[in-house]
Design a protein around this motif. Structure first.
Motif, PDB file in Angstrom:
ATOM      1  N   LEU A   1       0.758  -1.344   0.122  1.00  0.00           N
ATOM      2  CA  LEU A   1       0.051  -0.087  -0.004  1.00  0.00           C
ATOM      3  C   LEU A   1       0.755   1.514   0.055  1.00  0.00           C
ATOM      4  CD1 LEU A   1      -2.580  -0.859   2.622  1.00  0.00           C
ATOM      5  CD2 LEU A   1      -2.575  -1.125   0.415  1.00  0.00           C
ATOM      6  N   ARG A   2       2.045   1.113   0.513  1.00  0.00           N
ATOM      7  CA  ARG A   2       2.779   2.354   0.922  1.00  0.00           C
ATOM      8  C   ARG A   2       4.214   1.939   1.241  1.00  0.00           C
ATOM      9  NH1 ARG A   2      -0.089   1.385   5.171  1.00  0.00           N
ATOM     10  NH2 ARG A   2       1.043   1.182   7.074  1.00  0.00           N
ATOM     11  N   ILE A   3       5.138   2.728   1.073  1.00  0.00           N
ATOM     12  CA  ILE A   3       6.560   2.632   1.934  1.00  0.00           C
ATOM     13  C   ILE A   3       6.147   3.050   3.228  1.00  0.00           C
ATOM     14  CG2 ILE A   3       8.873   3.156   1.931  1.00  0.00           C
ATOM     15  CD1 ILE A   3       8.630   3.749  -1.121  1.00  0.00           C
ATOM     16  N   ASP A   4       6.167   2.220   4.214  1.00  0.00           N
ATOM     17  CA  ASP A   4       5.846   2.755   5.416  1.00  0.00           C
ATOM     18  C   ASP A   4       6.814   3.632   6.152  1.00  0.00           C
ATOM     19  OD1 ASP A   4       3.572   1.981   7.836  1.00  0.00           O
ATOM     20  OD2 ASP A   4       5.469   2.037   8.720  1.00  0.00           O
TER      21      ASP A   4
ATOM     22  N   MET B   1       8.822  20.348   4.408  1.00  0.00           N
ATOM     23  CA  MET B   1       9.594  20.231   3.356  1.00  0.00           C
ATOM     24  C   MET B   1       9.384  18.912   2.496  1.00  0.00           C
ATOM     25  SD  MET B   1      13.945  20.162   2.999  1.00  0.00           S
ATOM     26  CE  MET B   1      13.897  21.734   3.857  1.00  0.00           C
ATOM     27  N   LEU B   2       9.476  17.905   3.355  1.00  0.00           N
ATOM     28  CA  LEU B   2       9.314  16.465   2.703  1.00  0.00           C
ATOM     29  C   LEU B   2       7.787  16.094   2.765  1.00  0.00           C
ATOM     30  CD1 LEU B   2      11.990  14.356   4.347  1.00  0.00           C
ATOM     31  CD2 LEU B   2      12.329  15.828   2.479  1.00  0.00           C
ATOM     32  N   LEU B   3       7.623  15.749   1.294  1.00  0.00           N
ATOM     33  CA  LEU B   3       6.037  15.362   0.905  1.00  0.00           C
ATOM     34  C   LEU B   3       5.611  13.810   0.901  1.00  0.00           C
ATOM     35  CD1 LEU B   3       5.468  17.586  -2.307  1.00  0.00           C
ATOM     36  CD2 LEU B   3       5.018  18.169   0.225  1.00  0.00           C
ATOM     37  N   ARG B   4       6.679  12.945   0.635  1.00  0.00           N
ATOM     38  CA  ARG B   4       6.664  11.758   0.545  1.00  0.00           C
ATOM     39  C   ARG B   4       8.059  10.965   0.676  1.00  0.00           C
ATOM     40  NH1 ARG B   4       6.388  14.008  -3.980  1.00  0.00           N
ATOM     41  NH2 ARG B   4       7.871  13.107  -5.637  1.00  0.00           N
ATOM     42  N   ILE B   5       8.084   9.485   0.997  1.00  0.00           N
ATOM     43  CA  ILE B   5       9.116   8.894   0.562  1.00  0.00           C
ATOM     44  C   ILE B   5       8.902   8.536  -0.906  1.00  0.00           C
ATOM     45  CG2 ILE B   5      10.330   6.596   1.070  1.00  0.00           C
ATOM     46  CD1 ILE B   5       9.395   6.781   3.774  1.00  0.00           C
TER      47      ILE B   5
ATOM     48  N   GLY C   1       4.703   9.938  -6.958  1.00  0.00           N
ATOM     49  CA  GLY C   1       4.324   8.454  -6.376  1.00  0.00           C
ATOM     50  C   GLY C   1       5.273   7.869  -5.508  1.00  0.00           C
ATOM     51  N   SER C   2       5.426   6.762  -4.951  1.00  0.00           N
ATOM     52  CA  SER C   2       6.309   5.992  -4.384  1.00  0.00           C
ATOM     53  C   SER C   2       6.648   4.798  -4.966  1.00  0.00           C
ATOM     54  CB  SER C   2       5.720   5.513  -2.713  1.00  0.00           C
ATOM     55  OG  SER C   2       5.672   6.757  -2.043  1.00  0.00           O
TER      56      SER C   2
END
Lengths: 142, 142
Positions: free
Chosen positions: A3-6, B1-5, B55-56
């Motif tokens: 589902l995601r990178i946790d 600053m960080l939105l996602r891995i 995306g991730s």
């Protein structure tokens, strides 16, 4: 299935120093601190994003002593990336499916992870040298 | 600053073999394959999730030869986690802010990454042994 990178798990020698660094450099904030005696670590989760079924975090790990998994990792490799964890919706189903492909499970059954999650690790030798963790987040409050 | 891995970068010896493994084991699919001569790698992006601003992914990296950054990594450490990348909305602003804290930038200016992104790496010695990348995804089509 994923589902995601946790989170990414990062081994460090001084948890408080590294928390301060990540906060100052990247603006991420601590949402959880725990001591996990079973795994021999002090850890902190720093929030990066929300995602499907749970959030994404930077997990900082300081060993409780040299004769622990993270302590041995630091002695061998120094500070740095330790593992990656992917979120799943059904960890028992995911373990059964992955185990069925021949990947060895370090945890045959889920155990307790940070922030009420259920977690399990896969054998890094069967995942191309990557210590890989599955995480099922706890149900969200209604 | 960080939105996602944005992604975890994983060094491997045989890209096609590892793509097949990740597809069969985790059900993730390839959304991009590229050869990056500048970085000396063949790479594939496997989609994990969508997130804010992009995306991730799992990024699998096979070196084009032994005398490349990923080739030297494999010789020294073997297959495994190579770097982590965080999504940002304004990579030039993020580089200025992070560089201002004293972290050395391996890329003073963004360069071209996978799938039309702009990327830059931070010096791992200044980020607790973690090779850290920033990614600004390309604008989404209207």
């Amino acid at each position: 299935m994923l589902l995601r990178i946790d989170h990414v798990g990062i081994a460090c020698r001084d948890l408080e120093e590294k928390i301060a660094f990540y906060q100052a450099t990247f603006g991420v904030t601590v949402v959880s601190r725990e001591v996990n005696q079973e795994q021999g670590v002090k850890e902190a989760m720093l929030h990066v994003a929300d995602g499907e079924g749970g959030g994404s975090y930077i997990q900082l790990l300081e060993p409780l002593g040299p004769d622990t998994p993270v302590g041995r990792f630091l002695a061998r490799r120094g500070e740095g990336l330790h593992h990656v964890a992917y979120g799943v919706s059904d960890i028992e189903g995911a373990l059964a499916a992955i185990g069925g492909t021949g990947v060895r499970l370090l945890d045959e059954r889920p155990r307790h992870g940070a922030m009420g999650s259920s977690i399990a690790f896969l054998h890094p030798k069967d995942v191309g040298g990557v210590l890989t963790e599955l995480v099922e987040a706890p149900p969200r409050p209604l």
